[in-house]
Write a protein that holds these residues in place. Structure first.
Motif, PDB file in Angstrom:
ATOM      1  N   GLU A  63      11.429  -4.162  -5.212  1.00 52.94           N
ATOM      2  CA  GLU A  63      10.473  -4.062  -6.321  1.00 52.94           C
ATOM      3  C   GLU A  63       9.975  -5.436  -6.735  1.00 52.94           C
ATOM      4  O   GLU A  63       8.798  -5.618  -7.060  1.00 52.94           O
ATOM      5  N   SER A  97      -2.842  -4.135  -7.187  1.00 54.32           N
ATOM      6  CA  SER A  97      -2.702  -2.679  -7.293  1.00 54.32           C
ATOM      7  C   SER A  97      -2.672  -2.276  -8.756  1.00 54.32           C
ATOM      8  O   SER A  97      -2.212  -3.035  -9.620  1.00 54.32           O
ATOM      9  N   ASP A  98      -3.160  -1.078  -9.072  1.00 58.33           N
ATOM     10  CA  ASP A  98      -3.220  -0.636 -10.461  1.00 58.33           C
ATOM     11  C   ASP A  98      -2.143   0.399 -10.790  1.00 58.33           C
ATOM     12  O   ASP A  98      -2.234   1.094 -11.793  1.00 58.33           O
ATOM     13  N   ASP A  99      -1.108   0.504  -9.931  1.00 55.72           N
ATOM     14  CA  ASP A  99      -0.020   1.431 -10.247  1.00 55.72           C
ATOM     15  C   ASP A  99       1.163   0.647 -10.792  1.00 55.72           C
ATOM     16  O   ASP A  99       1.002  -0.455 -11.305  1.00 55.72           O
ATOM     17  N   ARG A 100       2.384   1.156 -10.636  1.00 56.47           N
ATOM     18  CA  ARG A 100       3.567   0.511 -11.237  1.00 56.47           C
ATOM     19  C   ARG A 100       3.877  -0.832 -10.605  1.00 56.47           C
ATOM     20  O   ARG A 100       4.616  -1.637 -11.168  1.00 56.47           O
ATOM     21  N   TYR A 101       3.335  -1.085  -9.415  1.00 56.65           N
ATOM     22  CA  TYR A 101       3.547  -2.363  -8.743  1.00 56.65           C
ATOM     23  C   TYR A 101       2.274  -3.192  -8.807  1.00 56.65           C
ATOM     24  O   TYR A 101       1.171  -2.668  -8.838  1.00 56.65           O
ATOM     25  N   LYS A 102       2.446  -4.514  -8.819  1.00 57.36           N
ATOM     26  CA  LYS A 102       1.280  -5.383  -8.978  1.00 57.36           C
ATOM     27  C   LYS A 102       0.468  -5.539  -7.705  1.00 57.36           C
ATOM     28  O   LYS A 102      -0.742  -5.779  -7.760  1.00 57.36           O
ATOM     29  N   LEU A 141      -0.198  -4.343  -3.386  1.00 58.08           N
ATOM     30  CA  LEU A 141      -0.048  -3.412  -2.275  1.00 58.08           C
ATOM     31  C   LEU A 141      -0.214  -4.187  -0.971  1.00 58.08           C
ATOM     32  O   LEU A 141      -1.146  -4.977  -0.819  1.00 58.08           O
ATOM     33  N   THR A 172       2.247   2.366   1.712  1.00 57.46           N
ATOM     34  CA  THR A 172       1.773   2.987   0.474  1.00 57.46           C
ATOM     35  C   THR A 172       2.859   2.995  -0.599  1.00 57.46           C
ATOM     36  O   THR A 172       4.058   3.066  -0.296  1.00 57.46           O
ATOM     37  N   HIS A 173       2.445   2.937  -1.853  1.00 59.77           N
ATOM     38  CA  HIS A 173       3.388   3.002  -2.973  1.00 59.77           C
ATOM     39  C   HIS A 173       3.835   4.427  -3.269  1.00 59.77           C
ATOM     40  O   HIS A 173       4.706   4.630  -4.115  1.00 59.77           O
ATOM     41  N   ASP A 174       3.218   5.388  -2.629  1.00 57.27           N
ATOM     42  CA  ASP A 174       3.628   6.784  -2.769  1.00 57.27           C
ATOM     43  C   ASP A 174       4.835   6.995  -1.850  1.00 57.27           C
ATOM     44  O   ASP A 174       4.695   7.231  -0.649  1.00 57.27           O
TER      45      ASP A 174
END
Length: 510
Positions: free
Chosen positions: A45, A68-73, A75, A189-191
């Motif tokens: 992480e 990135s606009d999700d939980r991680y800065k 990708l 991918t962050h998924d």
């Protein structure tokens, strides 16, 4: 103090000492192992919380990071144009796992490498988020494209194979292609659920697209191993390029009733033929007899001088050793232990069969050593380590693995034999106009029955280098599966020759 209280106190003291010992062990002795373990979720992480360095081929990124606009800065991104082409080398970055260069150079890419200490300190003083360093690969983009597309176009959607190209004088790996391949973006991918589903599908694919065949697949090298046999024969002093060598329509090695043939090549039928003719037409009967004359010990020494039974590549993990047999296991009922190869077994090794196994990287190394007047260089993939601002921190210096894999004279004689094989023998598909090319084909039988008799199709190989008198590139092509081809079409020259030619031309036409 009464006895029960004293016992409890001593017990608590031992518990405290055990706790301190464990903390010391975890935080000091094992801290590096835990920090570099790709399964460490906290480290994984953290690696997504800052911009990871780029992996570059020339000045073009083949792996980079974007906000990135999700939980991680950030990708991890692999540019689509070359994602599959470079994937076996770059590997992929996934939460909890890394492969390829992403793993072996992780400390540089995350910015944790000691070489980047000053850069981290400057970022800290400026109040800026630390960035990872860049890794520049030795790969030649044009050669890599020629190798990958050559495999894809030649083998079709169900084929399997690999190509390695090396700069003989330095050991720089100019191409390392493995087919089939995969898209590392689908794993980065962050998924996590989607990434896991993709990994399971790739891992369960019978064609093993996640496998880097260049360094992790070893097969019978077939007639390309005749370079090693010829080298051993010339180094022994018994034969030279202009000499006649033993041949014959068939050959029965000592101690067996099995006969070795030449697959109908009439040029090999006389009892004695020229050394060049034997190489040009890949006469099994010649090289089986040469191996027997040289003997198993000298054959093994020569193979090991070229890198067999050893590992050489430091920039990628997982290289399997190419094998020349060190002996044969003896059953316990016969006393156990091991014995030396028999002459019959040695004859089979002389034509790249028995238990001889080689990776594409290994056969490229053999070819490169001959091209480099007998000096074997360590292959390497990392050209430079840079800061995020592209300042060079380290440039890899070429390293000699063996300065006498063969003598310069032997290398010259082998080159003459291989040039003749391209000009008028089985390796003619690798000819390049106005360039002297040296090359050798290989077709390795697998199983007891020939493909034409209902057995498994053979493996096809091709090795070459050019220009022959001052080589800039040495190539090995390995065809593991060509299911859309008929038995008669599966041959090193027919399938591998055009691919090797395209890779050599990509390097030479700069």
């Amino acid at each position: 103090m009464n006895k029960p209280i004293r016992a409890v106190s001593i017990f608590c003291m031992f518990l405290f000492l055990a706790l301190m010992a464990n903390v010391t062990y975890v935080q000091f002795w094992k801290s590096d192992d835990y920090n570099t373990d790709p399964r460490n979720a906290r480290v994984a992480e953290a690696s997504y919380s800052r911009e990871r360095g780029q992996i570059l081929v020339g000045d073009q990124p083949v792996a980079t990071s974007k906000p990135s606009d999700d939980r991680y800065k950030y990708l991890r991104v692999y540019p689509e144009a070359g994602a599959r082409m470079f994937a076996p080398v770059t590997g992929y970055l996934q939460l909890g796992s890394q492969t390829g260069i992403e793993r072996s150079q992780n400390a540089v890419l995350t910015g944790e490498d000691p070489q980047l200490f000053v850069t981290r300190l400057v970022d800290l003083l400026k109040g800026e988020t630390a960035q990872g360093g860049n890794v520049v690969l030795t790969l030649d983009a044009d050669a890599q494209k020629a190798a990958f597309e050559g495999l894809r176009d030649t083998l079709g959607p169900k084929g399997e194979g690999s190509v390695v190209a090396i700069q003989p004088k330095t050991g720089r790996v100019l191409a390392m292609a493995s087919y089939p391949s995969y898209d590392p973006n689908e794993l980065a991918t962050h998924d996590s659920a989607k990434a896991s589903e993709t990994y399971q599908a790739l891992d369960g694919d019978d064609r093993e697209p996640l496998l880097n065949r260049a360094i992790r697949t070893r097969l019978f090298p077939g007639s390309t191993f005749k370079l090693v046999t010829a080298a051993a024969a010339i180094e022994s002093g018994k034969y030279h390029v202009g000499d006649d060598v033993p041949a014959g329509a068939t050959y029965q090695p000592p101690g067996t009733t099995h006969r070795i043939g030449n697959d109908g090549r009439g040029q090999c039928s006389p009892a004695k033929i020229g050394f060049a003719t034997a190489m040009e037409f890949s006469c099994n009967t010649t090289f089986a007899q040469l191996a027997v004359e040289v003997g198993p010990e000298k054959m093994r020494e020569q193979a090991e001088a070229f890198g067999f039974n050893n590992s050489s590549l430091l920039d990628l993990q997982g290289q399997v050793q190419s094998v020349y047999p060190t002996g044969v296991d003896v059953p316990e009922s016969e006393g156990g232990g091991t014995r030396e190869l028999s002459l019959a077994e040695t004859a089979q090794t002389g034509i790249g069969q028995n238990t001889v196994q080689a990776t594409p990287l290994q056969m490229a190394m053999v070819t490169a050593a001959i091209a480099n007047q007998g000096t074997l260089m360590r292959p390497y993939l990392v050209e430079q380590v840079q800061t995020a601002g592209f300042d060079v921190l380290r440039t890899t210096e070429p390293e000699v693995l063996n300065d006498h894999a063969v003598s310069a004279r032997t290398a010259g004689e082998l080159t003459d034999l291989l040039v003749a094989t391209v000009e008028s023998g089985t390796a003619s598909p690798a000819r390049i106009d106005d360039v002297k090319v040296a090359g050798k084909t290989g077709t390795a039988q697998r199983g007891d029955s020939l493909c034409s008799a209902g057995g498994k199709p053979p493996y096809a190989w091709f090795v070459s280098f050019a220009p022959a008198d001052n080589a800039e590139v040495a190539v090995a092509v390995m065809i593991e599966e060509a299911p859309d081809r008929a038995c008669g079409e599966i041959a090193g020259g027919q399938l591998g020759g055009p691919i090797a030619k395209a890779v050599m031309e990509a390097v030479l036409n700069k």
